[in-house]
Design an enzyme around this catalytic site. Structure first.
Site, PDB file in Angstrom:
ATOM      1  N   PHE A 240      15.581  38.979   1.706  1.00  0.00           N
ATOM      2  CA  PHE A 240      15.717  38.512   3.159  1.00  0.00           C
ATOM      3  C   PHE A 240      16.037  37.203   3.241  1.00  0.00           C
ATOM      4  O   PHE A 240      15.681  36.302   3.583  1.00  0.00           O
ATOM      5  CB  PHE A 240      14.059  38.825   3.529  1.00  0.00           C
ATOM      6  CG  PHE A 240      13.829  40.028   3.199  1.00  0.00           C
ATOM      7  CD1 PHE A 240      13.852  41.252   4.061  1.00  0.00           C
ATOM      8  CD2 PHE A 240      12.875  40.076   2.231  1.00  0.00           C
ATOM      9  CE1 PHE A 240      13.326  42.360   3.903  1.00  0.00           C
ATOM     10  CE2 PHE A 240      12.120  41.480   2.033  1.00  0.00           C
ATOM     11  CZ  PHE A 240      12.356  42.583   2.843  1.00  0.00           C
ATOM     12  N   ASP A 261      20.514  40.643   2.146  1.00  0.00           N
ATOM     13  CA  ASP A 261      19.973  40.647   3.450  1.00  0.00           C
ATOM     14  C   ASP A 261      20.714  41.898   3.918  1.00  0.00           C
ATOM     15  O   ASP A 261      21.827  42.351   3.659  1.00  0.00           O
ATOM     16  CB  ASP A 261      20.263  39.497   4.375  1.00  0.00           C
ATOM     17  CG  ASP A 261      19.423  39.319   5.645  1.00  0.00           C
ATOM     18  OD1 ASP A 261      18.491  38.622   5.529  1.00  0.00           O
ATOM     19  OD2 ASP A 261      19.550  40.384   6.546  1.00  0.00           O
ATOM     20  N   SER A 262      20.186  42.651   5.087  1.00  0.00           N
ATOM     21  CA  SER A 262      20.568  43.538   5.769  1.00  0.00           C
ATOM     22  C   SER A 262      21.749  43.484   6.748  1.00  0.00           C
ATOM     23  O   SER A 262      22.450  44.081   7.163  1.00  0.00           O
ATOM     24  CB  SER A 262      19.742  44.832   6.156  1.00  0.00           C
ATOM     25  OG  SER A 262      18.827  44.068   7.223  1.00  0.00           O
ATOM     26  N   ASN A 287      19.547  47.135   2.002  1.00  0.00           N
ATOM     27  CA  ASN A 287      18.236  47.124   2.341  1.00  0.00           C
ATOM     28  C   ASN A 287      17.229  46.902   1.198  1.00  0.00           C
ATOM     29  O   ASN A 287      17.541  47.023   0.078  1.00  0.00           O
ATOM     30  CB  ASN A 287      17.747  48.706   2.749  1.00  0.00           C
ATOM     31  CG  ASN A 287      16.568  48.893   3.090  1.00  0.00           C
ATOM     32  OD1 ASN A 287      15.566  48.303   2.266  1.00  0.00           O
ATOM     33  ND2 ASN A 287      16.249  49.767   4.225  1.00  0.00           N
ATOM     34  N   ALA A 288      16.646  45.684   1.491  1.00  0.00           N
ATOM     35  CA  ALA A 288      15.916  45.035   0.274  1.00  0.00           C
ATOM     36  C   ALA A 288      14.999  46.042  -0.264  1.00  0.00           C
ATOM     37  O   ALA A 288      14.889  46.018  -1.648  1.00  0.00           O
ATOM     38  CB  ALA A 288      15.149  44.193   0.858  1.00  0.00           C
ATOM     39  N   ASP A 308      10.898  37.113   1.718  1.00  0.00           N
ATOM     40  CA  ASP A 308      10.561  36.434   2.941  1.00  0.00           C
ATOM     41  C   ASP A 308      11.209  37.522   4.336  1.00  0.00           C
ATOM     42  O   ASP A 308      12.095  37.163   4.938  1.00  0.00           O
ATOM     43  CB  ASP A 308      11.464  35.007   3.125  1.00  0.00           C
ATOM     44  CG  ASP A 308      11.134  34.325   4.685  1.00  0.00           C
ATOM     45  OD1 ASP A 308      10.001  34.646   5.311  1.00  0.00           O
ATOM     46  OD2 ASP A 308      11.750  33.594   5.272  1.00  0.00           O
ATOM     47  N   CYS A 348       5.585  36.139   7.903  1.00  0.00           N
ATOM     48  CA  CYS A 348       5.189  35.564   9.107  1.00  0.00           C
ATOM     49  C   CYS A 348       4.836  36.328  10.076  1.00  0.00           C
ATOM     50  O   CYS A 348       4.722  36.131  11.321  1.00  0.00           O
ATOM     51  CB  CYS A 348       6.578  35.136   9.232  1.00  0.00           C
ATOM     52  SG  CYS A 348       7.759  36.509   9.758  1.00  0.00           S
TER      53      CYS A 348
END
Ligand code: SAH
Length: 405
Positions: A240, A261-262, A287-288, A308, A348
């Site tokens: 991410f 990252d996507s 896609n992670a 993240d 987050c």
């Protein structure tokens, strides 16, 4: 005989009466009162400055009123306030002064963080010579308040441009007329920022105030980038990665860094940031969840992994699903980390509390048969101040651990 000047008309002429529960909430130190705890708010216009009273009519403070949000009342003072634009200008100046003591080695940081700076509904970020403003409430959207904010920012920070980032959904929820993102003042909306060091040793990023997510970069991670870089080594994976915030900070310490990252536009910016810093990094679009699964199955190993992800729990109802998501990611990452490796794992989501998060990572470690020693248990950068009595002002968790077999 000189004439007495006319008394100023008090602006806070509207009153809101709270229920006993609403008063108790304020006594606990919180600054929000939900609509269900408002006993009476007759004829109060959207975004008004209001006198708040207890059920008997005794004054308890001054607040900003929202006619549409579930958060009907956001307190701004324990005292009487008659001129909101003047108070806002004072608070913006105070927020700028507060940063002088707590922010260093960066030309990019949050200048105003809503409740954290006693300015509910106002966010201002500084990106070198460009400022980015976000307005989230009816009261802050009023023209005289906007003017006070702009004038203060221009005179105190002397930017080359000020952009406004509009959250369409937020305006909709606050029943504010639609508005476009764009330049509010000056000419400049794009620039280069340098963080965690000076022009020579700092890490540089392109910033475009009219593109990207949030206000453009994830400034809340600035101190965590530097902390993670202290321990990073060997082969690193930044999952991410967005525009490369962690990856570019890890690069000087690691033999190789791969970012995942996507979002293609985010990776294109990451690529530009790589060149800006004279580095060579690998960026992978995907896609992670799938990628981690695939890499783990293929027996790939790393020495440093950063996780993240975006906020998995946007509301309390998503909590269980969010925790399962965090567990899966951490489990896969832990399986790929070599002994002595470093896991930097973040969340987050406000609704995932620090304890929930620690337990989830511990759970993943148990399943992966690894032991974690905490190096740092961190939160958002200090320019995103947390108010002790307002838990919602603290949302970011960043745990850095050493992984043993
Ligand atoms: N670490 C970054 C911020 C990450 S924000 C920094 O410090 O700047 C979360 C990122 O996750 C966004 O860039 C978003 O594009 C990406 N993302 C969201 N869902 C994803 C998925 N399923 N797989 C890969 N990336 C995803």
């Amino acid at each position: 005989m000189p004439m007495k000047p006319p008394a100023p008309t008090p602006e806070a002429q509207f009153s809101v009466k709270l229920s006993p529960r609403g008063v108790a909430r304020l006594k606990s130190g919180h600054v929000w009162v939900y609509r269900s705890d408002v006993a009476a708010a007759e004829d109060v216009p959207p975004g008004a400055l209001v006198r708040v009273t207890d059920p008997r009519g005794k004054f308890v403070g001054t607040a900003l009123y929202s006619s549409s949000s579930q958060i009907a009342i956001r307190m701004i003072s324990r005292d009487e306030v008659t001129d909101l634009p003047v108070l806002v200008a004072e608070r913006v100046r105070a927020a700028i002064a507060y940063r002088k003591g707590i922010v260093s080695n960066t030309d990019a940081y949050r200048v105003v963080f809503s409740e954290g700076d006693f300015l509910p509904g106002l966010i201002v970020d500084r990106y070198n010579d460009v400022l980015s403003v976000q307005i989230l409430t009816q009261a802050m959207d009023a023209e005289p308040v906007r003017e006070a904010v702009l004038e203060t920012l221009v005179s105190e920070l002397k930017p080359a441009g000020i952009v406004e980032r509009v959250g369409a959904r937020i305006r909709d929820l606050e029943q504010l007329p639609p508005r476009r993102s764009g330049l509010l003042w000056g000419e400049k909306s794009a620039t280069v920022i340098t963080m965690n060091g000076g022009p020579v040793d700092g890490v540089r990023f392109h910033y475009d105030g009219l593109e990207g997510q949030k206000t453009g970069a994830f400034l809340d991670q600035r101190e965590n980038y530097a902390a993670a870089a202290q321990y990073a080594h060997g082969e690193a994976l930044d999952v991410f990665c967005y525009q490369g915030g962690f990856a570019l900070h890890l690069a000087p310490r690691c033999s190789s860094v791969t970012g995942v990252d996507s979002s293609r536009p985010a990776l294109e910016m990451a690529e530009k940031n790589t060149a800006l810093n004279g580095r060579e990094l690998e960026w992978i679009e995907g896609n992670a969840f799938d990628l981690l699964k695939e890499y783990a199955a293929a027996g790939r190993r790393y020495d440093t992994i950063v996780l993240d992800p975006p906020a998995f729990a946007k509301t309390k109802r998503d909590l269980d699903k969010a925790l399962r998501g965090y567990k899966e990611l951490n489990l896969r990452a832990l399986k790929m980390l070599r002994p002595g490796g470093i896991l930097v794992t973040c969340s987050c989501s406000f609704h995932v509390g620090p304890q929930d998060f620690l337990e989830t990572v511990a759970d993943a470690a148990r399943d992966a048969h690894k032991s974690l020693r905490i190096l740092e248990n961190r939160t958002q950068a200090k320019d995103h101040p947390t108010l002790l009595s307002v838990p919602e002002t603290s949302y970011l968790k960043c745990l850095i651990s050493n992984v043993s077999v």
